[in-house]
Design a protein around this motif. Sequence first.
Motif, short mmCIF file in Angstrom:
data_model
loop_
_atom_site.label_atom_id
_atom_site.label_comp_id
_atom_site.label_asym_id
_atom_site.label_seq_id
_atom_site.Cartn_x
_atom_site.Cartn_y
_atom_site.Cartn_z
N GLY B 9 6.19 11.26 -10.72
CA GLY B 9 6.10 9.88 -10.28
C GLY B 9 7.47 9.34 -9.93
N HIS B 10 8.40 9.66 -10.81
CA HIS B 10 9.78 9.24 -10.61
C HIS B 10 10.29 9.75 -9.26
N PHE B 11 9.95 10.97 -9.02
CA PHE B 11 10.42 11.61 -7.81
C PHE B 11 9.89 10.89 -6.57
N VAL B 12 8.60 10.54 -6.65
CA VAL B 12 8.00 9.83 -5.52
C VAL B 12 8.77 8.56 -5.23
N PHE B 13 9.06 7.81 -6.30
CA PHE B 13 9.79 6.56 -6.08
C PHE B 13 11.15 6.82 -5.47
N PHE B 14 11.72 7.86 -5.96
CA PHE B 14 13.05 8.16 -5.47
C PHE B 14 13.02 8.48 -3.98
N ILE B 15 12.03 9.28 -3.62
CA ILE B 15 11.90 9.64 -2.21
C ILE B 15 11.71 8.40 -1.36
N ILE B 16 10.81 7.55 -1.84
CA ILE B 16 10.55 6.35 -1.07
C ILE B 16 11.82 5.52 -0.97
N TYR B 17 12.49 5.40 -2.10
CA TYR B 17 13.72 4.63 -2.08
C TYR B 17 14.71 5.22 -1.09
N ALA B 18 14.82 6.54 -1.15
CA ALA B 18 15.81 7.19 -0.31
C ALA B 18 15.51 6.92 1.17
N THR B 19 14.24 7.06 1.51
CA THR B 19 13.90 6.81 2.91
C THR B 19 14.20 5.37 3.27
N ARG B 20 13.90 4.51 2.33
CA ARG B 20 14.09 3.11 2.60
C ARG B 20 15.57 2.77 2.79
N SER B 21 16.38 3.34 1.95
CA SER B 21 17.80 2.99 2.12
C SER B 21 18.32 3.60 3.41
N LEU B 22 17.70 4.68 3.78
CA LEU B 22 18.05 5.25 5.08
C LEU B 22 17.70 4.27 6.18
N ILE B 23 16.51 3.72 6.04
CA ILE B 23 16.08 2.75 7.05
C ILE B 23 17.08 1.61 7.12
N ILE B 24 17.47 1.15 5.94
CA ILE B 24 18.42 0.03 5.92
C ILE B 24 19.70 0.42 6.61
N HIS B 313 14.01 -2.34 -7.68
CA HIS B 313 12.59 -2.61 -7.48
C HIS B 313 11.79 -1.33 -7.61
N PHE B 314 12.25 -0.30 -6.95
CA PHE B 314 11.50 0.94 -7.00
C PHE B 314 11.61 1.62 -8.35
N HIS B 315 12.69 1.31 -9.03
CA HIS B 315 12.91 1.93 -10.33
C HIS B 315 12.10 1.25 -11.41
N SER B 316 11.97 -0.06 -11.32
CA SER B 316 11.36 -0.78 -12.43
C SER B 316 9.90 -1.13 -12.17
N GLN B 317 9.46 -1.10 -10.93
CA GLN B 317 8.08 -1.48 -10.64
C GLN B 317 7.35 -0.25 -10.10
N PRO B 318 6.58 0.41 -10.94
CA PRO B 318 5.91 1.63 -10.48
C PRO B 318 4.94 1.36 -9.33
#
Lengths: 603, 662
Positions: B9-24, B313-318
């Motif tokens: 689950g953690h990994f999923v969030f991380f991936i999403i976060y990573a893509t998102r920061s990429l977008i930013i 946000h991605f870290h604290s809100q599953p």
Amino acid sequence: MSPAKRAAEVSGLYVRFVGDAEVLEHIVERREGAKVPKGSVQKLLALKEDQGPQECEGSVGEQDYLDALGTGATAGEEDGGGGGGGSSGPGGSAVFTFQTAKRSHKMAQMASEMARAPGRTVTFCSPGSPEAAGSPSRGSRGAAGETRTPPKVRPTGGRGRDVRSPAGESWASRLNSFLPQGRKVRFVSSTPHRLRKRLAAPNLRSESDSDLSPSHSEDEEDDDEEEREEKEELREAELTTPSKVAAAALYRTPAKKPKKGLEPSLVEEYFTAHASSKVTTSDRTLQKLQTPKLDQETLARLLDGKPSSYADEINQLNKEHEKFFSKWMLQLQLGFNVLLYGLGSKKPLLERFRTSRLLGVTHLVVNGFFPSITLKSILNSITVEVLEHQGSFRSPVEQMDFIMKSLRQDPSLQVYLVIHNIDGPMLRSEKTQQALGQLASLTNVHVLASIDHINAPLVWDQAKLSLFNWLWYETTTYLPYAEETSYENSLLVQQSGALALSSLTHVLRSLTPNARGIFRLLAEFQLESRDNPSYSGLSFQEFYQRCREAFLVNSDVTLRTQLTEFRDHKLIRTKKGADSVEYLLIPVDPATLTDFLEKEDAQ
Amino acid sequence: CVHCSSASGHFVFFIIYATRSLIIQIHQFILQEDLNKKMLDGLLEFVKKSAASFWCRDDDWMSRMRASEIPTAALVLGVNMPDHTITFESMTELLHDSLTPFVASVQAKECTAMKQLMQKVLQRLMGTNVMVDEDEAEADLGFHTRDCPQKRVNCSLSALCDWYQSATKKSPVKSPRKRLSSSQSEFLQSPPVVVIFRDLEAFSPQVLQDFILVCSQYVHQLPLVFIFGIATSPSTIQRMLPHSVSSLLCIELFQSLSCTQHLATIIDKLFLTSKFHFKFSAKVLQVLVGIFLYHDFSVCNFIKGLQLSLLEHFHSQPLSVLCCHKQEALVHAQQLNDRDVERIQQLPSFMRYVEEQVPEEQVQLLTSSEHVKGVCQKLLKSLHKYHKNFYPALRCLHVLTSILPKYPLGKQIRELYVLCLEKKVWETQEYDSAMQLIRMLAKDELVTCLQKCVEILTFCKSKKLKKVGQQLQDITATCEKLDSKKIPTDSRKMMCTWLTACFVKSVVFCTQFPRTHLYPPESQPLYEVWYYSSSGTVRRHLNATPRTSIQTALSHPYCYLQNEALKNDSGIISSAAPDICIIYKLHLECGRLINLYDWLEAYATVATAAEGKDPSAIEGGKVDELKHARFIRAVSELEFLGFVKSTKQKTDHVARLTWGGC
């Protein structure tokens, strides 16, 4: 509280109290720095035991100031404080209190107050306010009051004693040092009989002057006193005759208090206190102590294994911080750098982080608090240990360039830098911080650092902050700074001189016999004149003469070269005397020097 | 991560976060490029022109007059220096790619003297060349061996001239970019030499003057172009350089976008759009904008704040796994596990939603996880829809209110946005006054505004809004028609009523429109999935107050150590507090100097009492060793923290370093 009293309070009436000594001060100009007779503290102690519980309201003055300051401190507090326990911290006003002008024995008094009631408490919210106890008059006044008019009403509740002094009030009274020390005390107890005494500083000098004219007769005052007693059932526990004069007189003609007008700005206050170089502290020295000076080892032995009384809470606090570990790791990997701040040593925490998370990866630990750490040593360990480069560099700049280039070329190499005290005395320089910032800005260098000094954030300007890209974490640990402070040359710790001695022998061993002879000459001379308190060193000319006589040098150029070498190794110090003659001195204490000479002789 | 159930689950969030920061980052990059594009294009044109004039020098009077002038571009970039780095990097790259391989960028702190400046310029110019001509290995090598010793010996502009001659001869028409046409071959043979002074203000004037004087002597042989990066104002040049020197420069001014405009664009592109799903609550946005406006004016720091909150946000809100594009989110919602369903049921907004339902539905929502998933999908759809309508509506309202005097709803759209996020905007006083002012607007002003609104509404995707836009267009069209027609006297009265009707309609539109679309996000079920609301965390991590923390810990240990012995009213400390707190409290009582003996005695009194003994037992300097040691430790800790330092003013005294709270 009787209705009359309440009414009086509402309409702004104040009972003012002026001690006899203060009246005296008022007439005869007060002498600064009057010393308290010894033992007055103890006397005071005994007396104060009998006083009713007292509490002073925090005055408006301080609050106004804080309001004017804006939300700065308080707003910061809202978010900044209480992070550790999840509870919100106290208001900014309570954290940043205001200091008053120095009163001798203030500290002793504070201590005795704290001590008297271990279970009870003493407030400090406005430290050093002109509590009368601090002033020399208090003892005698209290004594007189005690004997003359024993309090008729005494609180029966077992309520703890709270002493809080009004800061704002003290401001007003501090402005003019010749104003008598004001006192504003409100009695509050849990009993239905509420004692309330208000004593305020006479703010207008002329007014109080006229009130304190000697024409007031004793009878009159007594009448007043009785009248008041009838009205309010109020007893002044400490009133002596002269002060009654003042109090009653002031009561009769209450004046409005122009508080705001008298409040000086913080800046003015600062300069008033720092204007005179006069120091008004007692002259006692640590020589008086029967216990000898402790050295580092004894200190460590004494403190070792003595757990704090709050070990459980401290442990829990530290456990809380450990929950952040995975988050730190994630944030480090994402290009942020983590900075820890807060009271208590963060070294154990960082060590735990290192042992639990960084064992498999390349990491470097920098002890910033170490007194001889340099940028060069940090860079060297990176080039040698991390990059495994064997060459040497001409300058730190070149070395930096090399490191930056190598790390950029190899993005797979991830380096973690753990810096204990990035604000350490040796790392504070602009250049060092710039270099560390440049390292931190690399994508494959991750920095985890801690700061402790209260002014540490001043080390970084906008440009460096952007290089470091910090995420700040509050990690208050309350752990003792055992290792960090062990290097500090504390005043109280007897220097064993072991370090100085070994450095002396090491350096000298690498010198020529002649050079050793020169140094020895100087050392011997210094030891000979160790009883001379005005000894400021050996003048160059004399030294040259002596060296010549001992066939150690043949010209003053040779000697100068030699001395330069000593100076470079910090073996000697030169000082220009008043007659612009150079004096030479070995900056080592006599005991070490004797040890050194003995060791030399033994060889 | 406290909440994450599993590593995967953690990994999923991380991936999403990573893509998102990429977008930013990408967004940010585009923005940066876009924002400075105008300036950079102008600059490029300028460099090109000046280089061309170097070669096509006619013998006319003008060019002879200009002969010894160095073309200079002055870029006014704004006060936040660290932010300039990106601009300079993209500029260097651009110059490199399209014009010339010879670009040297220098900073003030590396050039404190003329010699160093010269050295840096030469090093960078020649070094750059080495890097560019990589295929010329032989020349490269030879260059290196020759270069290193030479640099020390002969660090002068004439050396640079010689080098330039040989370099341009050696690599004839070595086009840095292939698409350059052959007509520019002459130009390419002698590309301009660009020297960028990144922070002009920080240079020492003397060094700069000398350098310019020297360079002007070589301007015939070297096509030099200077670029000055200026943080404050162009008048700096006049202040730093005397007339005799500045007359050697032919300065052209380029102004970059101000940082507040830059911020406005970022907020506009990243927040006021339904494409980007991560949102700030009002408080977080206020904190970040506050840091920007009151602390640093740094767009980079704002982006950093954005990245941090995204991470938090991605870290604290599953449930943030649902914060993505509609289709993806629907898929994720279908795959939610039981724990996540439980989390959804516990969301305050979802609970509010449940309460509004009929009892049977309530039971369903609380018991059946499948049902919850279905409802969740429905709610996510409506959340997407809500945002689609929200932003155009917000823009319309901003268009209408930003022309009002005194800006009752804020001048910037971000102010209005914060207001709308916080509460129902139509219930505020400011809104009422704004509406009153709108009623008083002149007709043509109102019509222009409405037309702008029509534009916004027709471009948005929502059908509902398009319809509204259509209606609005009808109104404005009627208004205009009425206006343009020649009105005969007899029908004037009738026209007036028409006009009034239109006017009333449009005002009604203004007042009614926000009510339907500008509900605060808190009203939407599942809004927690999109909105990050922990402003305290952001502030603590970005804008920390270390000293407050230390002083709080010293004066109020109960804030950190929840022990009843330490619990007290505010501002009170018991004698049982940790040593350092007692020592700190005692030191607050002192003036500039502190007598160590008195301090020790005071401490011993307190410490003895804390042990339950009678403090009066200590007499005449008898302090037991342990207390002495504890005292020493606490004092050295205070010294370490910077509250006191040793002083030689008086024996056994230390100096206090703080004054009150300062």
